[in-house]
Design a protein around this motif. Sequence first.
Motif, PDB file in Angstrom:
ATOM      1  N   THR A  55       0.822  -1.214   0.000  1.00  0.00           N
ATOM      2  CA  THR A  55       0.000   0.000   0.000  1.00  0.00           C
ATOM      3  C   THR A  55       0.852   1.259   0.000  1.00  0.00           C
ATOM      4  OG1 THR A  55      -1.767  -1.162   1.187  1.00  0.00           O
ATOM      5  CG2 THR A  55      -1.817   1.246   1.216  1.00  0.00           C
ATOM      6  N   LEU A  56       1.859   1.298   0.853  1.00  0.00           N
ATOM      7  CA  LEU A  56       2.703   2.487   0.939  1.00  0.00           C
ATOM      8  C   LEU A  56       3.544   2.684  -0.318  1.00  0.00           C
ATOM      9  CD1 LEU A  56       3.826   2.292   4.677  1.00  0.00           C
ATOM     10  CD2 LEU A  56       2.334   4.019   3.636  1.00  0.00           C
ATOM     11  N   VAL A  57       4.011   1.587  -0.918  1.00  0.00           N
ATOM     12  CA  VAL A  57       4.761   1.711  -2.171  1.00  0.00           C
ATOM     13  C   VAL A  57       3.880   2.326  -3.249  1.00  0.00           C
ATOM     14  CG1 VAL A  57       5.802   0.428  -4.072  1.00  0.00           C
ATOM     15  CG2 VAL A  57       6.427  -0.123  -1.731  1.00  0.00           C
ATOM     16  N   VAL A  82       5.371  34.032 -15.576  1.00  0.00           N
ATOM     17  CA  VAL A  82       6.574  33.685 -14.813  1.00  0.00           C
ATOM     18  C   VAL A  82       6.229  33.442 -13.350  1.00  0.00           C
ATOM     19  CG1 VAL A  82       8.820  34.513 -14.023  1.00  0.00           C
ATOM     20  CG2 VAL A  82       8.119  34.886 -16.392  1.00  0.00           C
ATOM     21  N   ASP A  83       5.367  34.276 -12.796  1.00  0.00           N
ATOM     22  CA  ASP A  83       4.933  34.075 -11.405  1.00  0.00           C
ATOM     23  C   ASP A  83       4.207  32.738 -11.250  1.00  0.00           C
ATOM     24  OD1 ASP A  83       6.005  36.500 -10.690  1.00  0.00           O
ATOM     25  OD2 ASP A  83       4.098  37.595 -10.797  1.00  0.00           O
ATOM     26  N   ASN A  84       3.394  32.413 -12.251  1.00  0.00           N
ATOM     27  CA  ASN A  84       2.660  31.147 -12.206  1.00  0.00           C
ATOM     28  C   ASN A  84       3.611  29.947 -12.273  1.00  0.00           C
ATOM     29  OD1 ASN A  84       0.266  32.544 -12.115  1.00  0.00           O
ATOM     30  ND2 ASN A  84      -0.215  32.278 -14.280  1.00  0.00           N
ATOM     31  N   ILE A  85       4.644  30.065 -13.090  1.00  0.00           N
ATOM     32  CA  ILE A  85       5.629  28.982 -13.193  1.00  0.00           C
ATOM     33  C   ILE A  85       6.301  28.758 -11.839  1.00  0.00           C
ATOM     34  CG2 ILE A  85       7.886  28.379 -14.160  1.00  0.00           C
ATOM     35  CD1 ILE A  85       5.681  27.834 -16.100  1.00  0.00           C
ATOM     36  N   ARG A  86       6.603  29.844 -11.131  1.00  0.00           N
ATOM     37  CA  ARG A  86       7.200  29.706  -9.807  1.00  0.00           C
ATOM     38  C   ARG A  86       6.237  28.991  -8.863  1.00  0.00           C
ATOM     39  NH1 ARG A  86       8.294  34.642  -8.892  1.00  0.00           N
ATOM     40  NH2 ARG A  86       6.404  35.178  -7.763  1.00  0.00           N
ATOM     41  N   THR A  87       4.965  29.320  -8.939  1.00  0.00           N
ATOM     42  CA  THR A  87       3.975  28.655  -8.096  1.00  0.00           C
ATOM     43  C   THR A  87       3.909  27.157  -8.398  1.00  0.00           C
ATOM     44  OG1 THR A  87       2.650  30.689  -8.010  1.00  0.00           O
ATOM     45  CG2 THR A  87       1.542  28.628  -7.415  1.00  0.00           C
ATOM     46  N   VAL A  88       3.969  26.812  -9.691  1.00  0.00           N
ATOM     47  CA  VAL A  88       3.987  25.395 -10.070  1.00  0.00           C
ATOM     48  C   VAL A  88       5.170  24.684  -9.436  1.00  0.00           C
ATOM     49  CG1 VAL A  88       4.266  23.774 -11.986  1.00  0.00           C
ATOM     50  CG2 VAL A  88       2.758  25.743 -12.241  1.00  0.00           C
ATOM     51  N   GLY A  89       6.354  25.293  -9.549  1.00  0.00           N
ATOM     52  CA  GLY A  89       7.561  24.678  -8.999  1.00  0.00           C
ATOM     53  C   GLY A  89       7.490  24.476  -7.503  1.00  0.00           C
ATOM     54  N   LEU A  90       6.976  25.465  -6.794  1.00  0.00           N
ATOM     55  CA  LEU A  90       6.861  25.345  -5.340  1.00  0.00           C
ATOM     56  C   LEU A  90       5.846  24.277  -4.951  1.00  0.00           C
ATOM     57  CD1 LEU A  90       6.972  29.127  -4.316  1.00  0.00           C
ATOM     58  CD2 LEU A  90       8.795  27.416  -4.069  1.00  0.00           C
ATOM     59  N   ALA A  91       4.763  24.190  -5.709  1.00  0.00           N
ATOM     60  CA  ALA A  91       3.753  23.167  -5.434  1.00  0.00           C
ATOM     61  C   ALA A  91       4.331  21.764  -5.633  1.00  0.00           C
ATOM     62  CB  ALA A  91       2.533  23.368  -6.329  1.00  0.00           C
ATOM     63  N   LEU A  92       5.075  21.565  -6.715  1.00  0.00           N
ATOM     64  CA  LEU A  92       5.682  20.257  -6.964  1.00  0.00           C
ATOM     65  C   LEU A  92       6.728  19.919  -5.905  1.00  0.00           C
ATOM     66  CD1 LEU A  92       6.123  20.353 -10.861  1.00  0.00           C
ATOM     67  CD2 LEU A  92       4.260  19.344  -9.526  1.00  0.00           C
ATOM     68  N   THR A  93       7.463  20.937  -5.438  1.00  0.00           N
ATOM     69  CA  THR A  93       8.443  20.717  -4.363  1.00  0.00           C
ATOM     70  C   THR A  93       7.749  20.251  -3.093  1.00  0.00           C
ATOM     71  OG1 THR A  93       9.867  22.450  -5.283  1.00  0.00           O
ATOM     72  CG2 THR A  93      10.262  21.794  -3.000  1.00  0.00           C
ATOM     73  N   ALA A  94       6.615  20.861  -2.768  1.00  0.00           N
ATOM     74  CA  ALA A  94       5.859  20.473  -1.582  1.00  0.00           C
ATOM     75  C   ALA A  94       5.374  19.025  -1.695  1.00  0.00           C
ATOM     76  CB  ALA A  94       4.676  21.413  -1.378  1.00  0.00           C
ATOM     77  N   VAL A  95       4.943  18.640  -2.889  1.00  0.00           N
ATOM     78  CA  VAL A  95       4.492  17.260  -3.097  1.00  0.00           C
ATOM     79  C   VAL A  95       5.645  16.287  -2.878  1.00  0.00           C
ATOM     80  CG1 VAL A  95       3.590  15.621  -4.791  1.00  0.00           C
ATOM     81  CG2 VAL A  95       2.639  17.927  -4.661  1.00  0.00           C
ATOM     82  N   ALA A  96       6.844  16.644  -3.359  1.00  0.00           N
ATOM     83  CA  ALA A  96       8.010  15.781  -3.163  1.00  0.00           C
ATOM     84  C   ALA A  96       8.335  15.622  -1.676  1.00  0.00           C
ATOM     85  CB  ALA A  96       9.215  16.349  -3.911  1.00  0.00           C
ATOM     86  N   CYS A  97       8.167  16.683  -0.902  1.00  0.00           N
ATOM     87  CA  CYS A  97       8.403  16.594   0.546  1.00  0.00           C
ATOM     88  C   CYS A  97       7.413  15.639   1.201  1.00  0.00           C
ATOM     89  CB  CYS A  97       8.300  17.981   1.174  1.00  0.00           C
ATOM     90  SG  CYS A  97       9.641  19.114   0.709  1.00  0.00           S
ATOM     91  N   VAL A  98       6.176  15.663   0.755  1.00  0.00           N
ATOM     92  CA  VAL A  98       5.188  14.695   1.248  1.00  0.00           C
ATOM     93  C   VAL A  98       5.650  13.275   0.913  1.00  0.00           C
ATOM     94  CG1 VAL A  98       2.812  13.855   0.978  1.00  0.00           C
ATOM     95  CG2 VAL A  98       3.270  16.317   1.116  1.00  0.00           C
ATOM     96  N   GLY A  99       6.237  13.112  -0.277  1.00  0.00           N
ATOM     97  CA  GLY A  99       6.730  11.803  -0.678  1.00  0.00           C
ATOM     98  C   GLY A  99       7.813  11.271   0.237  1.00  0.00           C
ATOM     99  N   VAL A 100       8.661  12.144   0.744  1.00  0.00           N
ATOM    100  CA  VAL A 100       9.699  11.720   1.687  1.00  0.00           C
ATOM    101  C   VAL A 100       9.053  11.107   2.928  1.00  0.00           C
ATOM    102  CG1 VAL A 100      11.586  12.490   3.173  1.00  0.00           C
ATOM    103  CG2 VAL A 100      11.354  13.436   0.871  1.00  0.00           C
ATOM    104  N   VAL A 104       6.075   9.735   3.180  1.00  0.00           N
ATOM    105  CA  VAL A 104       5.450   8.456   2.829  1.00  0.00           C
ATOM    106  C   VAL A 104       6.498   7.351   2.776  1.00  0.00           C
ATOM    107  CG1 VAL A 104       4.207   7.188   1.037  1.00  0.00           C
ATOM    108  CG2 VAL A 104       3.552   9.548   1.572  1.00  0.00           C
ATOM    109  N   CYS A 105       7.645   7.630   2.161  1.00  0.00           N
ATOM    110  CA  CYS A 105       8.698   6.616   2.054  1.00  0.00           C
ATOM    111  C   CYS A 105       9.259   6.221   3.417  1.00  0.00           C
ATOM    112  CB  CYS A 105       9.821   7.122   1.147  1.00  0.00           C
ATOM    113  SG  CYS A 105       9.349   7.322  -0.587  1.00  0.00           S
ATOM    114  N   LEU A 106       9.392   7.188   4.306  1.00  0.00           N
ATOM    115  CA  LEU A 106       9.900   6.890   5.643  1.00  0.00           C
ATOM    116  C   LEU A 106       8.923   6.037   6.455  1.00  0.00           C
ATOM    117  CD1 LEU A 106      11.538  10.308   6.632  1.00  0.00           C
ATOM    118  CD2 LEU A 106      12.696   8.160   6.047  1.00  0.00           C
TER     119      LEU A 106
END
Length: 498
Positions: free
Chosen positions: A271-273, A450-468, A470-472
């Motif tokens: 499930t976690l994987v 350009v501002d929107n692109i920055r928002t996209v990047g920050l949102a994806l970064t936050a999702v990756a942190c959630v992934g850390v 989940v993996c732990l």
Amino acid sequence: MTSVAALPHSHPHPWRVFAATSVGVVAVFLGISGLTVALPTVTRELGASAAQSTWILLGYMLVTTALILVFGRLADIIGRRPLYLAGLVLFAVATGLCMLAPSANWLIAARLLQGVGAAAVVTNNTALLTDTFPPHLLGRALGWNATVAAVAQVVGPVIGGAATAAFGWRGLFVVCLPVGVIAIVASLLAIPRGPRMASRREPFDLAGSILATAMLTAVVLALTPGVTASWWVPGACALAAVVLAVAFTVVQMRRAHPLVDVTLFRNRGITLVLVAVLVNAVATYAVALVVSLYAQAVEGVSAVSAGVLVVPVAVGTVVAAAAAGSLVLRFAPRTLTAVGMALDAVGLLGVTVTMSAGGPIALTAPFLFVLGCGTGLFMTPSTSALMLTAPAERRGIANGLRSTLQNVGNLLSTALALAVATVGLSGAAREAAYGGTLGVLGSDELTTFVDNIRTVGLALTAVACVGVVVCLAFPRRHVSLPVSEPDLESVSTLKEPA
């Protein structure tokens, strides 16, 4: 849990099977990712609207996502080889239709057909390898399989850009078609006919398949409002998805042989994987698209230059995946996947900050390399752990679940990037962003983008942190690969190092 001794591994030349399926993987992922840099050219030459451009990109992933579960179960019943070959043939035919497309609507229809073929291919690829390789080689094979897929995915924009520059956007499909034909021939020669499994005597869950396809389609339409111009469609699809989900759950609980084997979810590790696979895909998939759109719309670079920009991702993926093949024998999956997701977060944040600073887009290269390393390090341990934990006769549906969630993640990542990147833009500016000509419009529209692109990047970064996180949460002891032939009588486990 399935013992390693139960794994079928009678094929005398498993690496031939790997080579054949790798060509199929390359064909499919070139068809997916190559369009990320060719989309502006397609939009301009076919006169596509913003909605049509979105459908050209997302329609393929929508169909693939909706059908993977169905094909995963069907593969367990009729066999992986025939379904895999049928998918390759359909994909090749659809690729030819894409190449001949005279209009945006034609191209959308052909891409949807491509998605059907791709679903049959990606569902069976990993399961075929698991059925073919002996356990002591399986980790290496799955690692290189993940590497081939990841590299094809990130090199796709380079090939797409080069083909577009040389032959126009149709050049991408000119390249993909012979690769697909080679994959068909190689697979016919190399992939063995599999042994009959008990599941092949089980009836196919037609009602569950229809409900699952409808449910997943409703979910992705609800979460991707950019594919329709009608404001009420996402809400209606969300409501339909809830109703269909309830109906699907009831049907699966009453079936003796359901489409989705819910007993797989009793294993916390599985499930976690699966959750981690979804989160990883959401965080990382849209990076090539974001960088390409920014480079072409803001800096005015060519399609081929935009493709070259993401090469560091491919390099990092190869380096990390090669290392992961050895590391998976020493470290627990929770450690490797968590480190991989952490590297994804660092890379995403670096790319975001670099683009936001307004410097040359080439400065994103080291951070894209870090992102690639994270992707390569995540894929091998997560895939091998899932496939070795699932029972042999349920590997098709287990891999189907993994592929479904990965494709849902890819789709959501792309939809999030497109929706957020163009929010607040006028209709003309939105179409200019897709067409790579936003720089000729007023500075206010460009600043918003350009501002929107920055928002996209920050949102994806936050999702990756959630992934850390989940993996732990993975179990400290998890199924992993035995290191030598004498270990084949039992499944070895890896613990956290002291």
